[in-house]
Write an enzyme that holds these catalytic residues in place. Structure first.
Site, mmCIF file in Angstrom:
data_model
loop_
_atom_site.group_PDB
_atom_site.id
_atom_site.type_symbol
_atom_site.label_atom_id
_atom_site.label_comp_id
_atom_site.label_asym_id
_atom_site.label_seq_id
_atom_site.Cartn_x
_atom_site.Cartn_y
_atom_site.Cartn_z
ATOM 1 N N ARG A 82 -13.875 -4.274 -6.877
ATOM 2 C CA ARG A 82 -14.263 -5.892 -5.799
ATOM 3 C C ARG A 82 -14.673 -4.886 -4.507
ATOM 4 O O ARG A 82 -14.423 -3.783 -4.213
ATOM 5 C CB ARG A 82 -12.877 -6.392 -5.707
ATOM 6 C CG ARG A 82 -11.754 -5.805 -5.057
ATOM 7 C CD ARG A 82 -10.930 -7.065 -4.730
ATOM 8 N NE ARG A 82 -9.564 -6.268 -4.316
ATOM 9 C CZ ARG A 82 -8.505 -6.858 -3.910
ATOM 10 N NH1 ARG A 82 -8.576 -8.243 -3.547
ATOM 11 N NH2 ARG A 82 -7.501 -6.488 -3.341
ATOM 12 N N GLN A 105 0.906 -1.181 0.007
ATOM 13 C CA GLN A 105 -0.119 -0.274 0.162
ATOM 14 C C GLN A 105 0.965 1.288 0.101
ATOM 15 O O GLN A 105 1.752 1.288 0.672
ATOM 16 C CB GLN A 105 -0.871 -0.127 1.312
ATOM 17 C CG GLN A 105 -1.834 1.129 1.114
ATOM 18 C CD GLN A 105 -2.708 1.187 2.401
ATOM 19 O OE1 GLN A 105 -2.068 1.184 3.524
ATOM 20 N NE2 GLN A 105 -4.074 1.295 2.285
ATOM 21 N N ASP A 120 -3.493 1.283 -3.927
ATOM 22 C CA ASP A 120 -4.297 2.357 -3.201
ATOM 23 C C ASP A 120 -3.823 3.916 -3.401
ATOM 24 O O ASP A 120 -3.624 4.633 -2.301
ATOM 25 C CB ASP A 120 -4.000 2.019 -1.846
ATOM 26 C CG ASP A 120 -4.540 0.489 -1.441
ATOM 27 O OD1 ASP A 120 -5.550 0.105 -2.087
ATOM 28 O OD2 ASP A 120 -4.352 0.031 -0.483
ATOM 29 N N TRP A 162 -14.755 -3.992 -1.120
ATOM 30 C CA TRP A 162 -14.061 -3.719 0.128
ATOM 31 C C TRP A 162 -15.010 -3.806 1.412
ATOM 32 O O TRP A 162 -15.926 -3.277 1.385
ATOM 33 C CB TRP A 162 -13.106 -2.599 -0.129
ATOM 34 C CG TRP A 162 -12.332 -2.601 1.151
ATOM 35 C CD1 TRP A 162 -11.641 -3.323 1.939
ATOM 36 C CD2 TRP A 162 -11.856 -1.198 1.915
ATOM 37 N NE1 TRP A 162 -10.972 -2.693 2.884
ATOM 38 C CE2 TRP A 162 -11.156 -1.450 2.989
ATOM 39 C CE3 TRP A 162 -12.299 0.124 1.443
ATOM 40 C CZ2 TRP A 162 -10.535 -0.414 3.855
ATOM 41 C CZ3 TRP A 162 -11.262 1.229 2.410
ATOM 42 C CH2 TRP A 162 -10.661 0.787 3.290
ATOM 43 N N ASP A 219 -6.582 -1.613 -6.315
ATOM 44 C CA ASP A 219 -7.498 -1.191 -5.797
ATOM 45 C C ASP A 219 -6.915 0.350 -5.687
ATOM 46 O O ASP A 219 -7.332 1.284 -4.579
ATOM 47 C CB ASP A 219 -7.661 -1.590 -3.994
ATOM 48 C CG ASP A 219 -7.861 -2.982 -4.203
ATOM 49 O OD1 ASP A 219 -8.507 -3.630 -5.042
ATOM 50 O OD2 ASP A 219 -7.664 -3.690 -3.130
#
Length: 751
Positions: free
Chosen positions: A130, A22, A45, A132, A69
């Site tokens: 997706r 991340q 992220d 979270w 993501d």
């Protein structure tokens, strides 16, 4: 950003941390934030949108890139006419664009309107989102909401399913994942026939709800943030992800990049320098349409010993030119050390045990000189010849590269401590060091003899002929392993003189290892091992220093690994890895020394195992077992082949060490032993009476290692001698006498 009513125009926000963890570039923890013509650059992220209540965020004509993501959070966020660039991943072939965790009761989440999602250059495919926090373990799962309206999708970028669950615990009835008329860059409707059944394809009437006024309410209009905020837009030239991939002797290097906002007729000029001062153009390419986002140019690989520096100039008449930062492709000489060395111990005679590390060199323009410190010796041929500080080891690169295993030993002439660095030098390269530390003593080396032997040629029992009287008979146990059934490969029986013990991970004995049948596959598993035990017998004390074994695999070398771990509590409260040792070609490198994280790579030997490994237990100290104490040793195996008949082979497992049992705790008849002072600080006197025959006096530490030894000639009457304790650490020591008739022992406390 924690302040409400924040806005930004024409700014780039970047977190340049690499792929794999991340690395947020912007965290919005506020309400009513607006961005125009901004870039958000990252990997995992990149953009995190959240805040108290129902936070609202607006992005117009922005560029956002990342690889996992990279747009995620709980806010109501609108992305108008943005470029969403899902980058090539370095570690796997698929990933995720959004990960919204829209709270229950919030009517909207992410809305992408008229956005472009170009394909990347590496073929990494993505799903649009997706869910979270809609997964196993969430008592109140998120009601995830993501909608794409009139999106333009790059060819092959989006997986056919379009969307994904988080895990088996995802509740898809709580999710709103939807699209309206997604198209390709050619203008055709995107194929949606394989989208997940719980996603939606919206109608024109459905899209009426997704206006800024409806999404954000009447209390905030982001278009009023600044004059012209939502007006006409003239994109800028902004190059992103300018990268260099070095080629080799047959393939040129590749300089690649993508444009944040695509325009036709942008000219890209690539400039190169060998000194980072004087640059010249080495290539150019021009975008012919406004649908081209990815570009690359080749260039020659810099010759060994040199570095090429590059920058890219992107220009178009009437638009500001963008010149990138400078990047480089290096062929500078490098030396890389893999592994570290433990403490060396050299006893009264012979050199210490051998340890090893790996040395790799690239782009070398001259020989590599390896100089050990005083007292140490190094070898690149498994100890056939040794080099010293006075006569260093010199290695010659082949095609400017070098790969060697460097064996090291302490071979000092006098007792003392020896520390320093093994120095690796080559012209044009920064000197690289490997630290070493060790001690030479004037005491005799601990005795190492076979204490227990499992031949594994006819059965799994140990050899009574070899077993020391100080240890207990034992039979190994297989966990997650089964010996050969003798029929899958008729030549490979469960036990034989040629192959030793043959085994696999399948319960039917056919020699398979795949994870689909419960095996470890190509990665070691704590559930798959063979276990050996060594137990000190009644009234016995033994010191264990090493484990010897002969092992290989039959008809495969696919991730065929071996690791050895031991425990004094049957793995209830402790666990330790072996500390390396020697293999068929000399010292084992620390990258493959038999520890669980750095296992030995076993060879394919279809004619039967012949390669023997000697693995150290607790380095030079060894492990001392008192009466009844047990050491449990586990051998872990793995194999990446999915075919049957791929048997692990093991034979001649030997535990070596020393029987240091005190034969009697009472003085011999007619003789006596007295030590004083006790406790002692620097010296202890030993008084013997009645020892008419030659007597050996040996002082042991708590690990069972001899630290001093004296020989006393036989003599009638009283004899006195002295041990010098001044150089020994404080602690408990055992003083043992040994003569033809037996032995005696005394405990000494050094303060």
């Amino acid at each position: 950003m924690n302040a409400d009513d924040f806005s930004a125009l024409n700014i780039t926000f970047e977190n340049s941390f690499g792929d794999g963890s991340q690395a947020v570039a912007v965290l919005l923890n506020a309400d009513r934030t607006a961005f125009k013509n901004c870039r958000f650059l990252g990997n995992q992220d990149t953009l995190y949108t959240k805040g108290n209540g129902t936070p609202r965020h607006y992005f117009r004509d922005c560029y956002i890139d990342g690889n996992v993501d990279f747009i995620f959070g709980s806010s109501v966020a609108v992305f108008d006419r943005c470029v969403v660039y899902a980058k090539t991943r370095t570690t796997n072939g698929s990933s995720y664009i959004t990960a919204a965790n829209t709270p229950p009761g919030q009517p909207y989440g992410y809305v992408f309107r008229n956005c472009r999602l170009p394909a990347n250059t590496g073929g990494t495919q993505y799903v649009l989102g997706r869910p979270w926090q809609n997964a196993t373990g969430f008592a109140t799962p998120a009601h995830n909401k993501v909608v794409f309206l009139n999106a333009t999708l790059g060819a092959g970028l989006i997986q056919p399913a379009g969307w994904a669950v988080w895990d088996a615990g995802t509740n898809t009835s709580l999710i709103t994942y939807a699209e309206y008329q997604s198209r390709t860059f050619s203008g055709n409707l995107a194929p949606i026939g394989q989208r997940v059944s719980w996603s939606k394809q919206l109608t024109a009437a459905d899209t009426a709800a997704y206006t800024v006024a409806n999404l954000f309410g009447s209390s905030w209009n982001p278009c009023a943030t600044a004059a012209g905020f939502c007006g006409s837009y003239a994109p800028e030239i902004a190059v992103s992800n300018f990268r260099a991939t070095k080629g080799n002797s047959t393939t040129p290097s590749t300089l690649s990049w993508n444009i944040s906002w695509a325009m036709s007729q942008i000219k890209y000029e690539l400039f190169r320098s060998s000194d980072n001062v004087a640059f010249s153009m080495v290539g150019e390419v021009t975008a012919l349409t406004d649908s081209l986002y990815n570009f690359q140019l080749p260039d020659v690989v810099p010759p060994a010993g040199s570095i090429y520096y590059y920058y890219l100039k992107a220009s178009k008449p009437g638009v500001a030119t963008h010149t990138t930062e400078t990047i480089r492709i290096s062929s500078a000489p490098t030396l890389t050390i893999t592994g570290t060395l433990g403490t060396f111990v050299q006893y009264q005679t012979n050199a210490s045990g051998v340890q090893a590390y790996s040395l790799a060199g690239a782009n070398l323009t001259a020989n590599v000189t390896i100089t050990p410190p005083a007292g140490y010796e190094v070898s690149a041929n498994a100890g056939t010849t040794w080099a010293t500080a006075a006569d260093p080891l010199v290695l010659t690169p082949v095609d400017n590269t070098l790969a060697a295993t460097i064996s090291v030993r302490l071979n000092a002439a006098t007792a003392g401590s020896y520390t320093g660095n093994i120095v690796h030098s080559s012209p044009g390269n920064t000197t690289t060091n490997v630290p070493v530390a060790g001690t030479k003593t004037n005491t005799a080396a601990p005795i190492s003899r076979p204490l227990q032997w499992w031949p594994l040629k006819a059965s799994s029992t140990d050899s009574s002929a070899v077993r020391s009287g100080a240890v207990v008979a034992s039979t190994p146990i297989l966990r997650g392993l089964t010996v050969s059934n003798g029929t899958t490969v008729p030549a490979i029986r469960a036990y034989s003189n040629t192959f030793g013990q043959a085994f696999g991970a399948s319960t039917n004995g056919d020699g398979t290892w795949a994870t689909t049948i419960g095996g470890p596959g190509g990665n070691l598993s704590r559930r798959v091992y063979e276990q050996f035990t060594v137990t000190a017998g009644p009234n016995s004390i033994v010191r264990l220093d090493s484990l010897l074994l002969t092992s290989a695999f039959y008809n495969t070398s696919s991730n065929t690994k071996l690791a050895v771990v031991y425990s004094r509590s049957n793995f209830a409260t402790d666990s330790a890895d072996v500390m390396g040792g020697t293999g068929p070609t000399g010292g084992l490198p620390s990258t493959a020394n038999g520890a669980f994280q750095t296992p030995i790579l076993l060879a394919n030997q279809p004619g039967g195992p012949t390669l023997t490994y000697r693995l150290l237990l607790n380095e030079s100290a060894g492990i001392t077992l008192a009466a009844g104490q047990r050491l449990t040793i586990r051998l872990y195996f793995s194999c990446g082949s999915t075919s049957s008949g791929r048997y692990g082979l093991l034979k001649n497992v030997v535990v070596k060490g020393e029987n240091i049992t005190v034969l009697s705790n009472k003085p011999l008849a007619g003789s006596g032993l007295n030590v004083f002072p006790n406790p002692a600080t620097s010296h202890v006197a030993v008084e013997l009476s009645g020892y008419s025959k030659a007597t050996e006096l040996c002082l042991y530490n708590v690990l069972g290692q001899p630290v001093q030894r004296l020989d006393v000639p036989g003599k009638a009457g009283i004899q006195r001698t002295t041990f010098n304790l001044s150089q020994l650490p404080a602690g408990v020591y055992l003083l043992r006498t040994r003569t033809e008739g037996g032995s005696d022992v005394r405990r000494i406390l050094k303060q």
